[in-house]
Structures are given as structure tokens and as C-alpha cells.
Design a protein around this motif. Structure first.
Motif, PDB file in Angstrom:
ATOM      1  N   ASP A 119     -12.780  -6.134 -23.790  1.00  0.00           N
ATOM      2  CA  ASP A 119     -14.191  -5.916 -23.467  1.00  0.00           C
ATOM      3  C   ASP A 119     -14.547  -6.344 -22.043  1.00  0.00           C
ATOM      4  N   LYS A 120     -13.616  -7.007 -21.350  1.00  0.00           N
ATOM      5  CA  LYS A 120     -13.861  -7.421 -19.972  1.00  0.00           C
ATOM      6  C   LYS A 120     -13.068  -6.611 -18.952  1.00  0.00           C
ATOM      7  N   ARG A 121     -12.282  -5.664 -19.413  1.00  0.00           N
ATOM      8  CA  ARG A 121     -11.482  -4.855 -18.499  1.00  0.00           C
ATOM      9  C   ARG A 121     -12.323  -3.746 -17.886  1.00  0.00           C
ATOM     10  N   LEU A 122     -12.101  -3.519 -16.581  1.00  0.00           N
ATOM     11  CA  LEU A 122     -12.849  -2.507 -15.849  1.00  0.00           C
ATOM     12  C   LEU A 122     -11.886  -1.438 -15.331  1.00  0.00           C
ATOM     13  N   PRO A 123     -11.841  -0.269 -15.966  1.00  0.00           N
ATOM     14  CA  PRO A 123     -10.923   0.784 -15.517  1.00  0.00           C
ATOM     15  C   PRO A 123     -11.128   1.154 -14.048  1.00  0.00           C
ATOM     16  N   GLY A 124     -12.366   1.118 -13.579  1.00  0.00           N
ATOM     17  CA  GLY A 124     -12.612   1.457 -12.184  1.00  0.00           C
ATOM     18  C   GLY A 124     -11.950   0.489 -11.226  1.00  0.00           C
ATOM     19  N   GLU A 125     -11.850  -0.759 -11.629  1.00  0.00           N
ATOM     20  CA  GLU A 125     -11.189  -1.755 -10.789  1.00  0.00           C
ATOM     21  C   GLU A 125      -9.706  -1.446 -10.654  1.00  0.00           C
ATOM     22  N   VAL A 126      -9.098  -0.921 -11.714  1.00  0.00           N
ATOM     23  CA  VAL A 126      -7.684  -0.546 -11.667  1.00  0.00           C
ATOM     24  C   VAL A 126      -7.472   0.564 -10.641  1.00  0.00           C
ATOM     25  N   ALA A 127      -8.320   1.575 -10.666  1.00  0.00           N
ATOM     26  CA  ALA A 127      -8.193   2.687  -9.722  1.00  0.00           C
ATOM     27  C   ALA A 127      -8.354   2.206  -8.286  1.00  0.00           C
ATOM     28  N   LEU A 128      -9.318   1.330  -8.040  1.00  0.00           N
ATOM     29  CA  LEU A 128      -9.523   0.805  -6.698  1.00  0.00           C
ATOM     30  C   LEU A 128      -8.338  -0.041  -6.240  1.00  0.00           C
ATOM     31  N   ALA A 129      -7.811  -0.839  -7.142  1.00  0.00           N
ATOM     32  CA  ALA A 129      -6.678  -1.693  -6.791  1.00  0.00           C
ATOM     33  C   ALA A 129      -5.452  -0.859  -6.459  1.00  0.00           C
ATOM     34  N   ARG A 130      -5.251   0.214  -7.171  1.00  0.00           N
ATOM     35  CA  ARG A 130      -4.121   1.099  -6.863  1.00  0.00           C
ATOM     36  C   ARG A 130      -4.270   1.697  -5.464  1.00  0.00           C
ATOM     37  N   GLU A 131      -5.467   2.092  -5.117  1.00  0.00           N
ATOM     38  CA  GLU A 131      -5.708   2.628  -3.770  1.00  0.00           C
ATOM     39  C   GLU A 131      -5.466   1.554  -2.708  1.00  0.00           C
ATOM     40  N   ASP A 132      -5.947   0.351  -2.988  1.00  0.00           N
ATOM     41  CA  ASP A 132      -5.761  -0.742  -2.031  1.00  0.00           C
ATOM     42  C   ASP A 132      -4.283  -1.041  -1.827  1.00  0.00           C
ATOM     43  N   PHE A 133      -3.537  -1.062  -2.909  1.00  0.00           N
ATOM     44  CA  PHE A 133      -2.103  -1.342  -2.784  1.00  0.00           C
ATOM     45  C   PHE A 133      -1.417  -0.269  -1.947  1.00  0.00           C
ATOM     46  N   LYS A 134      -1.682   0.974  -2.248  1.00  0.00           N
ATOM     47  CA  LYS A 134      -0.989   2.056  -1.553  1.00  0.00           C
ATOM     48  C   LYS A 134      -1.309   2.067  -0.060  1.00  0.00           C
ATOM     49  N   ALA A 135      -2.537   1.744   0.285  1.00  0.00           N
ATOM     50  CA  ALA A 135      -2.898   1.700   1.706  1.00  0.00           C
ATOM     51  C   ALA A 135      -2.095   0.638   2.444  1.00  0.00           C
ATOM     52  N   MET A 136      -1.897  -0.525   1.815  1.00  0.00           N
ATOM     53  CA  MET A 136      -1.141  -1.597   2.450  1.00  0.00           C
ATOM     54  C   MET A 136       0.365  -1.367   2.357  1.00  0.00           C
ATOM     55  N   ALA A 137       0.814  -0.703   1.292  1.00  0.00           N
ATOM     56  CA  ALA A 137       2.231  -0.354   1.192  1.00  0.00           C
ATOM     57  C   ALA A 137       2.631   0.595   2.313  1.00  0.00           C
ATOM     58  N   GLU A 138       1.710   1.443   2.730  1.00  0.00           N
ATOM     59  CA  GLU A 138       1.978   2.355   3.844  1.00  0.00           C
ATOM     60  C   GLU A 138       2.232   1.573   5.129  1.00  0.00           C
ATOM     61  N   VAL A 139       1.533   0.458   5.298  1.00  0.00           N
ATOM     62  CA  VAL A 139       1.748  -0.396   6.470  1.00  0.00           C
ATOM     63  C   VAL A 139       3.175  -0.931   6.476  1.00  0.00           C
ATOM     64  N   LEU A 140       3.626  -1.426   5.327  1.00  0.00           N
ATOM     65  CA  LEU A 140       4.986  -1.960   5.239  1.00  0.00           C
ATOM     66  C   LEU A 140       6.020  -0.848   5.331  1.00  0.00           C
ATOM     67  N   GLU A 141       5.715   0.309   4.771  1.00  0.00           N
ATOM     68  CA  GLU A 141       6.622   1.465   4.865  1.00  0.00           C
ATOM     69  C   GLU A 141       6.890   1.802   6.335  1.00  0.00           C
ATOM     70  N   LYS A 142       5.862   1.824   7.148  1.00  0.00           N
ATOM     71  CA  LYS A 142       6.040   2.120   8.572  1.00  0.00           C
ATOM     72  C   LYS A 142       6.792   1.001   9.274  1.00  0.00           C
ATOM     73  N   HIS A 143       6.488  -0.237   8.893  1.00  0.00           N
ATOM     74  CA  HIS A 143       7.168  -1.381   9.498  1.00  0.00           C
ATOM     75  C   HIS A 143       8.669  -1.340   9.254  1.00  0.00           C
ATOM     76  N   MET A 144       9.073  -0.827   8.099  1.00  0.00           N
ATOM     77  CA  MET A 144      10.489  -0.843   7.730  1.00  0.00           C
ATOM     78  C   MET A 144      11.292   0.294   8.357  1.00  0.00           C
ATOM     79  N   HIS A 145      10.669   1.086   9.206  1.00  0.00           N
ATOM     80  CA  HIS A 145      11.400   2.160   9.894  1.00  0.00           C
ATOM     81  C   HIS A 145      12.550   1.564  10.711  1.00  0.00           C
ATOM     82  N   GLU A 146      13.760   1.981  10.397  1.00  0.00           N
ATOM     83  CA  GLU A 146      14.988   1.538  11.061  1.00  0.00           C
ATOM     84  C   GLU A 146      15.196   0.022  10.964  1.00  0.00           C
TER      85      GLU A 146
END
Length: 209
Positions: A119-146
Motif C-alpha cells: 500500500d506504500k509502493r508508488l509505481p510512478g517512482e519506479v518509472a522515474l528511477a529507471r529513467e534516472d539510472f539510465k541517464a547516469m549509466a550513459e555517463v559511465l558508458e561513455k567514460h568506459m570508452h577504450e
């Protein structure tokens, strides 16, 4: 040294560091599912009731990143932290990036899919967190080039922390579209002294049950 751990958790970061260092330690399981982290004897070690915790003589240390940094500094000849100021600054940068920008969205997902009462879980928070993770994962993805490692030309504790966090993300299918991160994570876990992956740790728990 004594390591209080629960196999699938961030305890993996500390176990991995200890194994890479090749130092002797006593592993003391703390079964979170059985509530052992709330027992008075464990709360004396960590009043927060969380693992991992490391006891080294009269030092009691909690928080996985603090522990791996302590271990790397205790055994400087093992090279798990850069010795120059700039290198150490970069290691700290990526340790903090991992625990704030990558790990925190994963915690939000975990809380709103499994940890909180329904009763305290917020599905919208899950969607936002997934977006937040992917945006920051892209930063590390670029950093790991070569790059083979997060910092410098050899493995550091920043790699153990990052690889574990990426494995966590991979468990919930968040690394699709990040080929460098997937390859990097696999490379880290292919190391001869790597700790078990999260899925392996859960299998081990079921086998002991």
C-alpha cells in the motif's frame, strides 16, 4: 578480521576486496531474511542493523565503500587505490558517482517493488528511477570508452563497487543498450578472485535453506 555479511547484498563489495587482497578473514553470515540483523548482539556492532560490517581489532567499520577504502589503504602495496593525489581523487569521484547516481535509483526501485508494504509502493517512482539510472549509466558508458578499468590502468576498489552495482542493475534488466558496461561487468567478474554475482549468491542461500 571479521566480516559480517549477507551474501547477495553490498557485502559482496567487501568480500571481493578481501579476496583480491588475499588476506585472511572470518565470514560471519547475518541472515536478513531471518531478522538476524535486528538481534541485540548484531545491533551492538552496527546500530543501523545493516550489513556489511567489518571488525578489525578494536575497529568496527560499517558502510561498504568506507570499508573497501579502509582495506585498500591498509594494504597499499596491493595497489587497489592509486597512490597519486589525482588518481585517488578520480577513484573517490567514481565511488561517489556509483553510490549516489547509480545505486540510489536502484534502491528506489527495490523499495517500491519489494521492500515497502504494497500500500506504500508508488509505481510512478519506479518509472522515474529507471529513467534516472539510465541517464547516469550513459555517463559511465561513455567514460568506459577504450577503458579496461574505471580509474587508471589497473583494478581498484572503484571497480568492485561499480561492477557489483551494475550486476544489481542487470538483475532488473537495466543494462540493455549499454554494451560497454555489460562487457566491463563481465570482465570484472571473470577475475580469478571475484566474489559471487548476486544471482549466484541467492542460489547459494537457497541451497543452504
Amino acid at each position: 578480521m571479521k566480516l559480517y555479511e549477507f551474501a547477495p547484498t553490498r557485502s559482496i563489495r567487501v568480500r571481493w576486496t578481501l579476496q583480491e587482497l588475499g588476506v585472511n578473514f572470518e565470514a560471519i553470515p547475518v541472515n536478513l531474511m531471518a531478522g538476524e540483523h535486528r538481534r541485540p548482539e548484531f545491533l551492538e556492532i552496527n546500530p543501523a542493523g545493516k550489513v556489511p560490517a567489518l571488525v578489525d581489532g578494536d575497529l568496527v567499520l560499517t558502510e561498504s565503500v568506507a570499508i573497501v577504502l579502509y582495506l585498500a589503504e591498509k594494504y597499499p602495496d596491493k595497489g587497489l587505490l592509486p597512490r597519486d593525489l589525482r588518481g585517488r581523487a578520480e577513484a573517490n569521484r567514481w565511488l561517489l558517482f556509483t553510490t549516489t547516481e547509480l545505486e540510489q535509483p536502484l534502491w528506489r526501485i527495490a523499495r517500491h517493488t519489494a521492500l515497502y508494504p504494497e500500500d506504500k509502493r508508488l509505481p510512478g517512482e519506479v518509472a522515474l528511477a529507471r529513467e534516472d539510472f539510465k541517464a547516469m549509466a550513459e555517463v559511465l558508458e561513455k567514460h568506459m570508452h577504450e577503458r579496461q578499468f574505471v580509474v587508471g590502468d589497473s583494478v581498484t576498489v572503484a571497480d568492485f563497487v561499480a561492477a557489483y552495482t551494475l550486476d544489481w542493475a542487470n538483475e532488473i534488466h537495466l543494462l540493455d543498450g549499454f554494451p560497454r558496461l555489460l562487457a566491463y561487468m563481465k570482465r570484472m567478474y571473470d577475475r580469478p578472485h571475484a566474489a559471487p554475482r548476486i544471482a549466484q549468491a541467492f542460489v547459494g542461500l537457497k541451497a543452504k535453506a
